[in-house]
Design an enzyme around this catalytic site. Structure first.
Site, PDB file in Angstrom:
ATOM      1  N   HIS A 193       0.832  -1.217   0.000  1.00 55.77           N
ATOM      2  CA  HIS A 193       0.000   0.000   0.000  1.00 55.77           C
ATOM      3  C   HIS A 193       0.864   1.263   0.000  1.00 55.77           C
ATOM      4  O   HIS A 193       1.264   1.761   1.047  1.00 55.77           O
ATOM      5  CB  HIS A 193      -0.914  -0.036   1.237  1.00 55.77           C
ATOM      6  CG  HIS A 193      -2.027   0.950   1.199  1.00 55.77           C
ATOM      7  ND1 HIS A 193      -3.239   0.712   1.794  1.00 55.77           N
ATOM      8  CD2 HIS A 193      -2.129   2.183   0.659  1.00 55.77           C
ATOM      9  CE1 HIS A 193      -4.031   1.754   1.625  1.00 55.77           C
ATOM     10  NE2 HIS A 193      -3.371   2.667   0.940  1.00 55.77           N
ATOM     11  N   HIS A 217       1.338   5.197  -2.084  1.00 53.71           N
ATOM     12  CA  HIS A 217       0.840   6.181  -3.058  1.00 53.71           C
ATOM     13  C   HIS A 217       2.040   6.905  -3.655  1.00 53.71           C
ATOM     14  O   HIS A 217       2.789   7.566  -2.922  1.00 53.71           O
ATOM     15  CB  HIS A 217      -0.104   7.180  -2.383  1.00 53.71           C
ATOM     16  CG  HIS A 217      -1.353   6.539  -1.846  1.00 53.71           C
ATOM     17  ND1 HIS A 217      -2.475   6.327  -2.622  1.00 53.71           N
ATOM     18  CD2 HIS A 217      -1.645   6.021  -0.619  1.00 53.71           C
ATOM     19  CE1 HIS A 217      -3.417   5.733  -1.892  1.00 53.71           C
ATOM     20  NE2 HIS A 217      -2.934   5.532  -0.672  1.00 53.71           N
ATOM     21  N   LEU A 218       2.230   6.755  -4.968  1.00 51.37           N
ATOM     22  CA  LEU A 218       3.393   7.380  -5.617  1.00 51.37           C
ATOM     23  C   LEU A 218       3.035   8.657  -6.390  1.00 51.37           C
ATOM     24  O   LEU A 218       3.921   9.354  -6.851  1.00 51.37           O
ATOM     25  CB  LEU A 218       4.110   6.379  -6.525  1.00 51.37           C
ATOM     26  CG  LEU A 218       4.755   5.192  -5.798  1.00 51.37           C
ATOM     27  CD1 LEU A 218       5.496   4.296  -6.783  1.00 51.37           C
ATOM     28  CD2 LEU A 218       5.704   5.655  -4.696  1.00 51.37           C
ATOM     29  N   HIS A 223      -5.440  -0.933   5.598  1.00 52.09           N
ATOM     30  CA  HIS A 223      -5.301  -0.137   6.827  1.00 52.09           C
ATOM     31  C   HIS A 223      -6.369  -0.391   7.909  1.00 52.09           C
ATOM     32  O   HIS A 223      -7.145   0.485   8.261  1.00 52.09           O
ATOM     33  CB  HIS A 223      -5.208   1.360   6.533  1.00 52.09           C
ATOM     34  CG  HIS A 223      -6.120   1.910   5.457  1.00 52.09           C
ATOM     35  ND1 HIS A 223      -7.465   1.657   5.399  1.00 52.09           N
ATOM     36  CD2 HIS A 223      -5.857   2.728   4.407  1.00 52.09           C
ATOM     37  CE1 HIS A 223      -7.989   2.294   4.365  1.00 52.09           C
ATOM     38  NE2 HIS A 223      -7.024   2.944   3.742  1.00 52.09           N
ATOM     39  N   ASP A 271       0.778   2.652   3.644  1.00 49.96           N
ATOM     40  CA  ASP A 271      -0.140   3.715   3.201  1.00 49.96           C
ATOM     41  C   ASP A 271       0.605   5.047   3.088  1.00 49.96           C
ATOM     42  O   ASP A 271       0.061   6.109   3.430  1.00 49.96           O
ATOM     43  CB  ASP A 271      -1.361   3.841   4.124  1.00 49.96           C
ATOM     44  CG  ASP A 271      -2.491   4.637   3.472  1.00 49.96           C
ATOM     45  OD1 ASP A 271      -2.401   4.954   2.271  1.00 49.96           O
ATOM     46  OD2 ASP A 271      -3.464   4.945   4.188  1.00 49.96           O
ATOM     47  N   HIS A 299       1.696  14.485   0.531  1.00 50.86           N
ATOM     48  CA  HIS A 299       0.864  15.640   0.201  1.00 50.86           C
ATOM     49  C   HIS A 299       1.711  16.898   0.195  1.00 50.86           C
ATOM     50  O   HIS A 299       2.676  17.014   0.960  1.00 50.86           O
ATOM     51  CB  HIS A 299      -0.282  15.803   1.206  1.00 50.86           C
ATOM     52  CG  HIS A 299      -1.346  14.756   1.059  1.00 50.86           C
ATOM     53  ND1 HIS A 299      -2.120  14.628  -0.073  1.00 50.86           N
ATOM     54  CD2 HIS A 299      -1.753  13.767   1.895  1.00 50.86           C
ATOM     55  CE1 HIS A 299      -2.963  13.614   0.075  1.00 50.86           C
ATOM     56  NE2 HIS A 299      -2.761  13.063   1.255  1.00 50.86           N
ATOM     57  N   PRO A 353      -6.094  14.140   3.904  1.00 51.66           N
ATOM     58  CA  PRO A 353      -5.673  13.072   4.811  1.00 51.66           C
ATOM     59  C   PRO A 353      -4.504  12.281   4.231  1.00 51.66           C
ATOM     60  O   PRO A 353      -4.429  12.095   3.017  1.00 51.66           O
ATOM     61  CB  PRO A 353      -6.921  12.191   4.911  1.00 51.66           C
ATOM     62  CG  PRO A 353      -7.615  12.368   3.598  1.00 51.66           C
ATOM     63  CD  PRO A 353      -7.293  13.771   3.116  1.00 51.66           C
TER      64      PRO A 353
END
Ligand SMILES: NC(=O)N[C@@H](CC(=O)O)C(=O)O
Ligand SMILES: [Zn+2]
Ligand SMILES: [Zn+2]
Length: 436
Positions: free
Chosen positions: A63, A65-66, A237, A310, A314, A328
């Site tokens: 998990h 995020h790229l 998660h 996860d 950001h 988030p």
């Protein structure tokens, strides 16, 4: 399709799984060729002096995020790969909530090829379950599975596949393709406007609550749908004590349900929200100490299968605003191992064999990749991670390889350090630097 790079390296003076006397491990052309005392370094082989470090199979993150394509200002496949290699990872699964969404094989193949060309970590794209993550129409999962990337995992993460009929169809389709559906368990009707865990802290701070039942009702629903479809489902998660109880029940029924927990849900609770610092805002939200305790015990006894980061980068402006408006998500790749040491190894809940299980072996098995999460034995892949269990370090957000800075651990002391990472015999990270 070109063949991924392999290399040769002698890893000297290491203790596999932290057991026994130090040995040398020789990797030739990507595979472990010899394990023994005082091996000599062949010509053209790299050399790492382990200094007695613990040797583990390379970590696998189900998990991540790229943010590429679409938000390359917050993370790219290159910067995310660097963060992964520095964190000890040899494979990551890149979630589909990019812009455009990874709901077709053009995008998933591109992500895979870009990751392969960078060569720091195997980047496996996750395909979307529904077109545009809109929850209305199934994506062409078969095309993505058949493409160069060979997509093995599908998720609308960031959003829940909340329509039960659509989820049922997705599970049936996944069964015929022999791929995994990973669910972001959040009943959206119960989290309208929610920004924090529903409980005394949110009430005191005046924040709209995200009840445990929003997660748990989807976990049990999907367990029952997987039962009826005769297939498996994976829960992203897991964050509550109740989810642990439901997973335990479902396993007892023989339902093929697996689950991950993030480092932040093991370590942090909602008392951190008192400062209103949006760095602590995440989905699902940080919960209460009893949830942390239940998640730790469940990870130790196998009810929760694995740790997944996860990792959610950001931009500064998406966090430098009112708590309710902030995006988030928090960074995770570079701090995962030391947090597992802090919450699981140091309290005696897991030994190093257990760390190999939850960070490498189980995630590789869940998603079905054959060349990761393997035993440290002759003939097995030379994808390995070295950990110094006694070298502490202080998290400085500016020094992280990630393009974003939204770590909740700034200025915290981490109890252990990943000192090197090796992918099929190629050294990808060493002493805090990536090698390519
Ligand atoms: N975890 C988060 O809070 N955010 C994730 C999405 C997700 O994992 O649900 C993101 O993409 O930023
Ligand atoms: Zn999610
Ligand atoms: Zn996510």
């Amino acid at each position: 399709m070109s063949i991924p790079a392999t290399g040769s390296v002698l890893i000297a003076d290491v203790r596999p799984y932290g057991e026994g006397d130090p040995v040398d491990v020789l990797v030739v052309d990507g595979s472990i060729a010899q394990i023994g005392a005082d091996l000599s370094t062949p010509d053209a082989a790299d050399r790492i002096d382990g200094g007695g470090a613990i040797l583990l199979p390379g970590f696998v993150d189900l998990h991540t995020h790229l943010r590429e394509p679409g938000r390359e200002d917050t993370e790219t496949i290159r910067t995310g790969s660097a963060a992964a290699a520095l964190g000890g990872y040899t494979a990551v699964f890149a979630m589909a909530n990019t812009d455009p969404v990874a709901d077709n094989s053009t995008i998933t193949d591109n992500v895979w090829r870009t990751g392969r060309d960078i060569g720091l970590v195997d980047v496996h794209p996750v395909g979307a379950v529904t077109v545009g993550l809109a929850g209305k129409q199934l994506a062409e999962m078969g095309m993505m599975a058949a493409g160069a990337a060979g997509v093995r995992m599908f998720s609308d993460d960031g959003k829940c596949v909340d329509d039960p009929l659509l989820m049922r169809r997705a599970l049936e389709y996944a069964k015929s393709l022999d791929v995994l559906i990973a669910q972001h368990a959040e009943e959206p009707r119960l989290t309208v406007g929610a920004v924090a865990h529903e409980g005394p802290t949110a009430a005191r701070l005046g924040l709209t609550g995200w009840p445990r039942a929003a997660e748990e009702s989807i976990v049990i629903r999907d367990a029952l749908l997987a039962r009826d479809a005769g297939t498996r489902v994976h829960i992203c998660h897991a964050s509550t004590e109740g989810t642990v109880e439901l997973l335990r029940w479902a396993r007892e029924q023989g339902i093929a349900i697996s689950a991950e927990v993030t480092p932040h849900h093991l370590l942090l609770d909602d008392s951190r929200l008192a400062t209103y610092d949006p760095v602590n805002k995440v989905n699902p939200p940080l919960r209460e100490t009893r949830d942390n305790d239940a998640l730790r015990r469940a990870l130790a006894d196998g009810v929760i299968d694995c740790v997944a980061t996860d990792h959610a980068p950001h931009a500064a402006q998406e966090k430098a605003c009112e708590f309710a408006q902030a995006r988030p998500g928090m960074l995770g790749l570079e701090t995962a191992l030391p947090i597992v040491v802090d919450t699981m190894v140091n309290p005696g809940l897991l030994d190093w064999r257990g760390v190999a299980r939850v960070m490498s072996e189980r995630p590789a098995q869940i998603v079905g990749i054959a060349d990761q999460g393997r035993p440290i034995e002759v003939g097995e892949p030379g994808s390995l991670t070295l950990v110094d269990p006694d070298r502490s370090w202080v998290v400085r957000p500016d020094e992280l390889a990630s393009l974003s800075r939204n770590t909740p651990y700034a200025a915290m002391t981490m109890p252990a350090t990943v000192t090197a990472t090796v992918l099929r015999g190629v050294v990808t990270a060493r002493d805090g630097e990536v090698t390519r």
